[in-house]
Design a protein around this motif. Structure first.
Motif, PDB file in Angstrom:
ATOM      1  N   PHE A 341      -9.300   9.842  43.531  1.00 21.80           N
ATOM      2  CA  PHE A 341      -9.478  11.067  44.493  1.00 21.80           C
ATOM      3  C   PHE A 341     -10.831  11.805  43.841  1.00 21.80           C
ATOM      4  CE2 PHE A 341      -8.723  15.115  46.120  1.00 21.80           C
ATOM      5  CZ  PHE A 341      -8.042  14.624  47.464  1.00 21.80           C
ATOM      6  N   THR A 342     -11.938  12.130  44.525  1.00 22.00           N
ATOM      7  CA  THR A 342     -13.189  12.527  43.922  1.00 22.00           C
ATOM      8  C   THR A 342     -12.988  14.184  44.350  1.00 22.00           C
ATOM      9  OG1 THR A 342     -14.351  10.516  44.230  1.00 22.00           O
ATOM     10  CG2 THR A 342     -15.565  12.601  44.096  1.00 22.00           C
ATOM     11  N   ILE A 343     -13.248  14.908  43.111  1.00 18.09           N
ATOM     12  CA  ILE A 343     -13.308  16.578  43.153  1.00 18.09           C
ATOM     13  C   ILE A 343     -14.596  16.900  43.032  1.00 18.09           C
ATOM     14  CG2 ILE A 343     -12.284  18.626  42.423  1.00 18.09           C
ATOM     15  CD1 ILE A 343      -9.653  17.226  42.595  1.00 18.09           C
ATOM     16  N   GLY A 344     -15.221  17.587  43.725  1.00 16.34           N
ATOM     17  CA  GLY A 344     -16.423  18.414  43.301  1.00 16.34           C
ATOM     18  C   GLY A 344     -16.246  19.745  42.850  1.00 16.34           C
ATOM     19  N   ILE A 345     -17.148  20.113  42.018  1.00 19.94           N
ATOM     20  CA  ILE A 345     -17.157  21.435  41.378  1.00 19.94           C
ATOM     21  C   ILE A 345     -18.590  22.072  41.741  1.00 19.94           C
ATOM     22  CG2 ILE A 345     -17.230  23.004  39.347  1.00 19.94           C
ATOM     23  CD1 ILE A 345     -14.672  21.179  39.709  1.00 19.94           C
ATOM     24  N   LEU A 346     -18.269  23.225  42.621  1.00 18.24           N
ATOM     25  CA  LEU A 346     -19.370  23.852  43.222  1.00 18.24           C
ATOM     26  C   LEU A 346     -19.414  25.354  42.704  1.00 18.24           C
ATOM     27  CD1 LEU A 346     -21.733  24.343  45.381  1.00 18.24           C
ATOM     28  CD2 LEU A 346     -20.057  25.432  46.857  1.00 18.24           C
ATOM     29  N   LYS A 347     -20.326  25.887  41.588  1.00 21.87           N
ATOM     30  CA  LYS A 347     -20.220  26.865  40.736  1.00 21.87           C
ATOM     31  C   LYS A 347     -20.592  28.111  41.174  1.00 21.87           C
ATOM     32  CE  LYS A 347     -20.184  24.555  36.293  1.00 21.87           C
ATOM     33  NZ  LYS A 347     -20.788  24.465  34.954  1.00 21.87           N
ATOM     34  N   THR A 348     -21.481  28.057  42.237  1.00 22.72           N
ATOM     35  CA  THR A 348     -21.913  29.580  42.999  1.00 22.72           C
ATOM     36  C   THR A 348     -22.408  29.074  44.547  1.00 22.72           C
ATOM     37  OG1 THR A 348     -23.708  30.803  42.879  1.00 22.72           O
ATOM     38  CG2 THR A 348     -24.484  28.767  41.867  1.00 22.72           C
ATOM     39  N   ASP A 349     -22.319  30.009  45.249  1.00 25.10           N
ATOM     40  CA  ASP A 349     -22.707  29.951  46.536  1.00 25.10           C
ATOM     41  C   ASP A 349     -24.446  30.141  46.567  1.00 25.10           C
ATOM     42  OD1 ASP A 349     -22.927  32.661  46.459  1.00 25.10           O
ATOM     43  OD2 ASP A 349     -21.553  33.066  48.209  1.00 25.10           O
TER      44      ASP A 349
END
Length: 587
Positions: A341-349
Motif C-alpha cells: 500500500f503506497t502512501i505519499g507524504i505531501l509536506k506543503t501546498d
C-alpha cells in the motif's frame, strides 16, 4: 434616549428559551458544576476570547452524578457495531440507549453550547417504536437499529427549525426531512439532536447571534472549529455515537481536528446532501462547488460502520448520489501481496508553510509508516498547481456575491461575528454575482487543475506507479485560540478536486513542540502565509496556548476512492496507535 434593540435580540431570547425548556429539569447540571466563565450566549460572542480560561470539561459528565454507571458504560464503552448488536440481541433496549445519549447530550450542551434543536422527546418515542418492533417481529428495523446520531443544524428535520444561527430563519419549521435524515431513519438510526454552526456557515469558529459560541470541551481557549463545530464538541463528549456534517472548505475535518476525533469528507455523490437550509440560492452548488455530507466519530471503525450502510443505499434516497459499493470486512491486520500500500507524504501546498509542530508530526507519521510492514512511503513534491487551488475554490464559493446571506443578516440587524471581522480583506463582503462567462472560466481553470494534479498520483511517471493515499497537513497551524483559525487552503483544495479526505488525530502538542526562542526562517510565501505565521510569532501569540492540543494529519485519496480512504485511515491509525502515539479526545 437609548435606541431600540435590533430585531434579532428578541428572536434569540425566544430561541434560547425554547432550547432550555427542551432539557428536562432532572438533566440540568447544578450551577456549581459549570465552570466559571461560561457566560450567556450573547456574552460568549463579545467577551469569550478575553474571559475563557484554560478549562477542560471532558470529565464532568462522568463525575457530575447525573449519569448512572450503566449510562456511562452505554455512552463510553461501545463502538457502533457492538452497540447495535447489544440492542438487536436485546441485551440493551433502544430506549435506555437513546435516553443515555440524550441525557449526555444535554450535559454536553450545558458545558459547550453545542446544540440548537434537542430532539429528545421524539427520539425517545422512536426508540420505543424500535423496541416494540423488535419484540413483535424478532428482527431489527435496519443495520443501524437504535444507533443514536446527531446532525448539523443545516439538515432539515420535519417540524423543526433549520435556522443555521440566523434570526431571519428562526421559527420556520422544515416541512420535510433531508434525504440523509430519511436514510438514517430507514437504517434504524435515531436522530437525537441538531447542532450549532457559525454565522453564514462560512467561518471556522461556530459562533452566531442566535445560539452563541460553541466551546471546545478540551480547552475553552481553543476554537471548536466550524462549520460543523457543534457536532465536533458533542461527539467528542460522547453525547452522540456519530455526527453528520457538511464540508465545502473543511467543515467536517476542521472540527474533528480541533476536538481530536475523526472526520470523513467523502467524494461527491456518496452521501445524500439535499435538504439543506441556510438561506442560499437553491441550485447554486450545481454551478459552483459541491459541498458534501459526511460523518464525524470517535474511531475509524465507527466511520466505516456507518459508511458501509449508507454508501450502497445512497442512490435510493438522494438525487445527488451515485451507485456505491462498500466492501466488508475492512483491510486485514497485515497487508499481503501482490503489492504494498503506497502512501505519499505531501509536506506543503506551496501557499502556506506549515508551522514547525505540523511539519514535525507529519515527519513522525512518515517514520512510523516506513517501519510498517506492507506499506511503502514516498515523498510527493508539491505540484505547482496546488498553489492555485484555494483561489479557484474561493472564487467558485462566491459566485452569487453573498448577497442573500447578507440580506438575511441585515434584515434583523445582526452584526458580524468576531472571526468575520478579524479577516479584514478576506472577510465577507457584498459582491457582484458572476456572469455565466466568469463562472465558465472558473470551471475551466478547475478542470486544468484537476488534470494537472492527476500526475500527483503517479509521481509524474506512469500509471503503474500508483500512489494509494497521500498524507498532508490538516492546516498550517495547530488548534488555535478562539477566532484565530487562519485559512482553509489545505482543506478547501480537496473539495475543489473532489478527493475524499479525512482527519486523523496523532498525538498531543508537547513542551518539546514549543521551540521557544526559535522563529521560522523560511521565505514568506504571501498573504495567507503571513497570516498563518502570526500564530507562531511570539509578539502576537503565546505558543504555550497550544500545549496538550491535538495534532492531526489529513489523508486523501483520488476521486471516488472513498473506501481506499477508509483503508488508509485504518492503516495509519493502527500504525500510530501501535507505536503508542494517539490523542483521540480522552475523558
Amino acid at each position: 434616549m437609548a435606541s431600540a434593540e435590533p430585531p434579532y435580540v428578541a428572536i434569540a431570547r425566544r430561541k434560547q428559551a425554547a432550547l432550555a425548556a427542551s432539557i428536562p429539569a432532572q438533566w440540568k447540571l447544578p450551577e456549581h458544576l459549570i465552570p466559571a466563565g461560561m457566560l450567556t450566549p450573547a456574552e460568549s460572542i463579545t467577551e469569550g476570547p478575553k474571559q475563557y480560561g484554560r478549562v477542560n470539561v471532558m470529565n464532568i459528565p462522568r463525575t457530575c452524578g447525573l449519569l448512572t454507571p450503566k449510562e456511562l458504560d452505554i455512552t463510553e464503552k461501545y463502538d457502533v457495531r457492538a452497540l447495535v448488536l447489544s440492542m438487536t440481541e436485546s441485551k440493551l433496549t433502544v430506549e435506555e440507549v437513546v435516553e443515555a445519549f440524550c441525557k449526555r447530550a444535554a450535559i454536553s450542551h450545558q458545558l459547550t453550547r453545542c446544540l440548537t434543536e434537542p430532539l429528545f422527546d421524539r427520539a425517545l418515542n422512536r426508540a420505543r417504536e424500535l423496541d416494540d418492533h423488535l419484540r413483535r417481529t424478532g428482527t431489527p428495523v435496519g443495520p443501524l437499529h437504535g444507533l443514536p446520531v446527531s446532525v448539523k443544524d443545516s439538515f432539515n428535520v420535519k417540524g423543526v427549525d433549520t435556522s443555521v444561527g440566523l434570526a431571519a430563519l428562526a421559527f420556520q419549521p422544515a416541512t420535510s426531512n433531508a434525504a440523509l435524515v430519511d436514510l438514517l431513519e430507514s437504517l434504524g438510526a435515531v436522530v437525537i439532536a441538531k447542532t450549532n454552526v457559525p454565522q453564514t456557515l462560512a467561518t471556522l469558529d461556530s459562533c452566531n447571534n442566535l445560539f452563541g459560541r460553541t466551546l471546545n470541551p478540551l480547552n475553552r481557549q481553543w476554537t471548536a472549529g466550524g462549520s460543523t463545530g457543534g457536532e465536533g464538541a458533542l461527539v467528542a463528549m460522547c453525547g452522540s455515537m456519530v455526527g453528520f456534517g457538511t464540508d465545502i472548505g473543511g467543515s467536517i475535518r476542521v472540527p474533528a481536528m480541533c476536538q481530536g476525533i475523526y472526520g470523513f469528507k467523502p467524494s461527491e455523490g456518496r452521501i445524500p446532501f439535499g435538504g439543506q437550509g441556510g438561506g442560499g440560492i437553491p441550485g447554486k452548488s450545481r454551478m459552483s462547488i459541491q459541498a458534501v455530507a459526511g460523518p464525524i466519530a470517535r474511531s475509524v471503525a465507527d466511520l466505516g460502520a456507518v459508511m458501509a450502510e449508507i454508501v450502497p443505499r445512497a442512490e435510493l434516497f438522494g438525487e445527488d448520489c451515485i451507485p456505491g459499493f462498500w466492501p466488508t470486512p475492512s483491510v486485514p491486520a497485515t497487508l499481503s501481496p501482490p503489492r504494498n500500500f503506497t502512501i505519499g507524504i505531501l509536506k506543503t501546498d506551496g501557499l502556506v508553510t506549515p508551522l514547525p509542530p505540523i511539519t514535525r508530526v507529519l515527519d513522525e507519521v512518515a517514520q512510523i509508516l516506513r517501519r510498517t510492514p506492507g506499506v511503502e512511503v514516498v515523498d510527493i513534491p508539491t505540484p505547482p498547481a496546488m498553489r492555485k487551488c484555494q483561489a479557484v475554490a474561493g472564487g467558485l464559493m462566491g459566485i452569487d456575491g453573498g448577497s442573500n446571506t447578507l440580506d438575511l443578516l441585515e434584515s434583523m440587524g445582526e452584526s458580524l461575528m468576531p472571526w468575520h471581522l478579524q479577516q479584514g480583506k478576506f472577510g465577507p463582503k457584498r459582491g457582484k454575482p458572476l456572469d455565466i462567462f466568469q463562472v465558465a472560466d472558473l470551471q475551466a481553470r478547475r478542470s486544468e487543475l484537476e488534470r494537472e494534479l492527476l500526475k500527483m498520483w503517479t509521481l509524474g511517471l506512469s500509471p503503474e506507479r500508483r500512489v494509494d493515499a497521500i498524507i498532508c497537513p490538516m492546516a498550517g497551524h495547530p488548534v488555535p485560540p478562539l477566532d484565530s483559525y487562519k485559512g482553509v487552503g489545505y482543506t478547501s483544495s480537496f473539495v475543489l478536486l473532489d478527493y475524499p479526505a479525512g482527519n486523523l488525530p496523532i498525538r498531543s502538542f508537547t513542551e518539546s513542540d514549543l521551540e521557544l526562542g526559535q522563529a521560522m526562517d523560511t521565505p514568506l510565501l504571501g498573504g495567507w502565509d503571513k497570516m498563518n505565521r502570526q500564530l507562531w510569532d511570539k509578539k502576537v501569540t503565546d505558543r504555550r496556548v497550544y500545549l496538550d492540543s491535538p495534532l492531526s494529519v489529513q489523508i486523501i485519496t483520488p476521486k471516488q476512492r472513498d473506501y481506499e480512504l477508509f483503508q488508509a485511515m485504518e492503516i495509519v491509525d493502527r500504525a500510530v496507535q501501535g507505536h503508542g502515539n494517539t490523542t483521540q479526545a480522552k475523558l
